[in-house]
Motif scaffolding. Structure first.
Motif, PDB file in Angstrom:
ATOM      1  N   UNK A  85      55.125   2.447 -14.446  1.00  8.26           N
ATOM      2  CA  UNK A  85      54.381   1.200 -14.772  1.00  8.26           C
ATOM      3  C   UNK A  85      53.118   1.620 -15.478  1.00  8.26           C
ATOM      4  N   UNK A  86      52.589   0.710 -16.458  1.00  9.91           N
ATOM      5  CA  UNK A  86      51.343   0.601 -16.834  1.00  9.91           C
ATOM      6  C   UNK A  86      50.522  -0.503 -17.080  1.00  9.91           C
ATOM      7  N   UNK A  87      49.445  -0.558 -17.209  1.00 12.67           N
ATOM      8  CA  UNK A  87      48.705  -1.752 -17.095  1.00 12.67           C
ATOM      9  C   UNK A  87      47.999  -2.050 -18.341  1.00 12.67           C
ATOM     10  N   UNK A  88      47.898  -3.208 -18.946  1.00 12.94           N
ATOM     11  CA  UNK A  88      47.406  -3.695 -20.170  1.00 12.94           C
ATOM     12  C   UNK A  88      46.003  -4.123 -19.764  1.00 12.94           C
ATOM     13  N   UNK A  89      45.031  -3.984 -20.493  1.00 13.91           N
ATOM     14  CA  UNK A  89      43.857  -4.626 -20.459  1.00 13.91           C
ATOM     15  C   UNK A  89      43.901  -6.057 -20.705  1.00 13.91           C
ATOM     16  N   UNK A  90      42.974  -6.896 -20.207  1.00 15.71           N
ATOM     17  CA  UNK A  90      42.875  -8.356 -20.671  1.00 15.71           C
ATOM     18  C   UNK A  90      42.794  -8.537 -22.247  1.00 15.71           C
ATOM     19  N   UNK A  91      43.646  -9.558 -22.741  1.00 16.21           N
ATOM     20  CA  UNK A  91      43.675  -9.689 -24.117  1.00 16.21           C
ATOM     21  C   UNK A  91      44.318  -8.661 -25.019  1.00 16.21           C
ATOM     22  N   UNK A  92      44.836  -7.392 -24.267  1.00 18.59           N
ATOM     23  CA  UNK A  92      45.309  -6.141 -25.113  1.00 18.59           C
ATOM     24  C   UNK A  92      46.835  -6.449 -25.424  1.00 18.59           C
ATOM     25  N   UNK A  93      47.116  -5.569 -26.441  1.00 17.81           N
ATOM     26  CA  UNK A  93      48.663  -5.574 -26.950  1.00 17.81           C
ATOM     27  C   UNK A  93      49.090  -4.217 -26.898  1.00 17.81           C
ATOM     28  N   UNK A  94      50.434  -4.091 -26.680  1.00 14.67           N
ATOM     29  CA  UNK A  94      51.081  -2.738 -27.113  1.00 14.67           C
ATOM     30  C   UNK A  94      52.407  -3.321 -27.973  1.00 14.67           C
ATOM     31  N   UNK A  95      52.905  -2.001 -28.705  1.00 13.56           N
ATOM     32  CA  UNK A  95      53.925  -2.185 -29.230  1.00 13.56           C
ATOM     33  C   UNK A  95      54.969  -0.952 -29.329  1.00 13.56           C
ATOM     34  N   UNK A  96      56.206  -1.657 -29.544  1.00  9.61           N
ATOM     35  CA  UNK A  96      57.284  -0.809 -29.705  1.00  9.61           C
ATOM     36  C   UNK A  96      57.925  -0.830 -31.124  1.00  9.61           C
ATOM     37  N   UNK A  97      58.005   0.130 -32.042  1.00 10.01           N
ATOM     38  CA  UNK A  97      58.721   0.195 -33.149  1.00 10.01           C
ATOM     39  C   UNK A  97      59.872   0.897 -33.228  1.00 10.01           C
ATOM     40  N   UNK A  98      60.585   0.121 -33.704  1.00 10.94           N
ATOM     41  CA  UNK A  98      62.026   0.854 -34.271  1.00 10.94           C
ATOM     42  C   UNK A  98      62.185   0.774 -35.697  1.00 10.94           C
ATOM     43  N   UNK A  99      62.423   2.132 -36.029  1.00  7.19           N
ATOM     44  CA  UNK A  99      62.426   2.205 -37.600  1.00  7.19           C
ATOM     45  C   UNK A  99      63.751   1.428 -38.235  1.00  7.19           C
ATOM     46  N   UNK A 100      63.749   1.339 -39.552  1.00 13.22           N
ATOM     47  CA  UNK A 100      64.912   0.737 -40.343  1.00 13.22           C
ATOM     48  C   UNK A 100      66.126   1.380 -40.048  1.00 13.22           C
ATOM     49  N   UNK A 101      65.979   2.775 -40.058  1.00 14.90           N
ATOM     50  CA  UNK A 101      67.000   3.736 -40.282  1.00 14.90           C
ATOM     51  C   UNK A 101      67.601   3.792 -38.736  1.00 14.90           C
ATOM     52  N   UNK A 102      67.095   3.029 -37.484  1.00 14.19           N
ATOM     53  CA  UNK A 102      67.626   3.240 -36.246  1.00 14.19           C
ATOM     54  C   UNK A 102      68.449   1.977 -35.883  1.00 14.19           C
ATOM     55  N   UNK A 103      69.765   2.109 -36.371  1.00 14.42           N
ATOM     56  CA  UNK A 103      70.714   0.972 -36.188  1.00 14.42           C
ATOM     57  C   UNK A 103      71.534   1.031 -34.888  1.00 14.42           C
TER      58      UNK A 103
END
Length: 154
Positions: A85-103
């Motif tokens: 588990x991880x914790x996000x700060x107030x009003x913070x954002x994280x992202x996960x990116x999937x490339x176009x080539x990853x189908x």
């Protein structure tokens, strides 16, 4: 694929310590995503990059993320993005990116995001942005996460 080094390194400035108190509130989001879309009566396939964004909408409390899992069209786990588990700060954002080539996800891919907090908190915002091109056209669209709620007779 996830960012090199993973979420913990790629978004270190968005993270804070996981609270030691009991996580009394929890929920899950289902986010349909489209790494591929069938076109022309199924004769063509357009591939898209996917960016899953998870926003802590609380101004004062950390949001604990317990699971970020990516599933394919058949419902099989493609990738799990958290080792712990991880914790996000107030009003913070994280992202996960999937490339176009990853189908690997296919036309019916989805994410499940499990979250928790120590008490009352604003519900997080979870959505995915798909971006791609088909011929000369460029396309971008968003898919909003839906809270997973059990329905039916109790």
């Amino acid at each position: 694929m996830a960012q090199s080094g993973g979420i913990e390194q790629g978004f270190a400035s968005s993270l804070t310590a996981v609270p030691t108190e009991n996580l009394a509130v929890s929920g899950s989001f289902y986010v349909p995503v489209y790494s591929s879309v069938s076109m022309s009566q199924g004769r063509l396939r357009a591939d898209f990059s996917v960016t899953l964004s998870i926003h802590n909408t609380s101004e004062t409390k950390p949001l604990v993320l317990k699971r970020i899992a990516y599933f394919d069209t058949e419902g099989k786990l493609v990738e799990s993005y958290l080792k712990a588990p991880i914790a996000l700060r107030p009003f913070a954002t994280i992202e996960v990116f999937i490339a176009t080539s990853d189908v690997r996800g296919g036309t019916g891919a989805n994410f499940v995001v499990d979250w928790a907090a120590t008490g009352e908190i604003a519900e997080p915002a979870v959505e995915a942005l798909m971006v791609g091109s088909v011929g000369p056209g460029h396309y971008a669209f968003i898919s909003q996460g839906r809270p997973i709620r059990i329905v039916g007779n109790n």
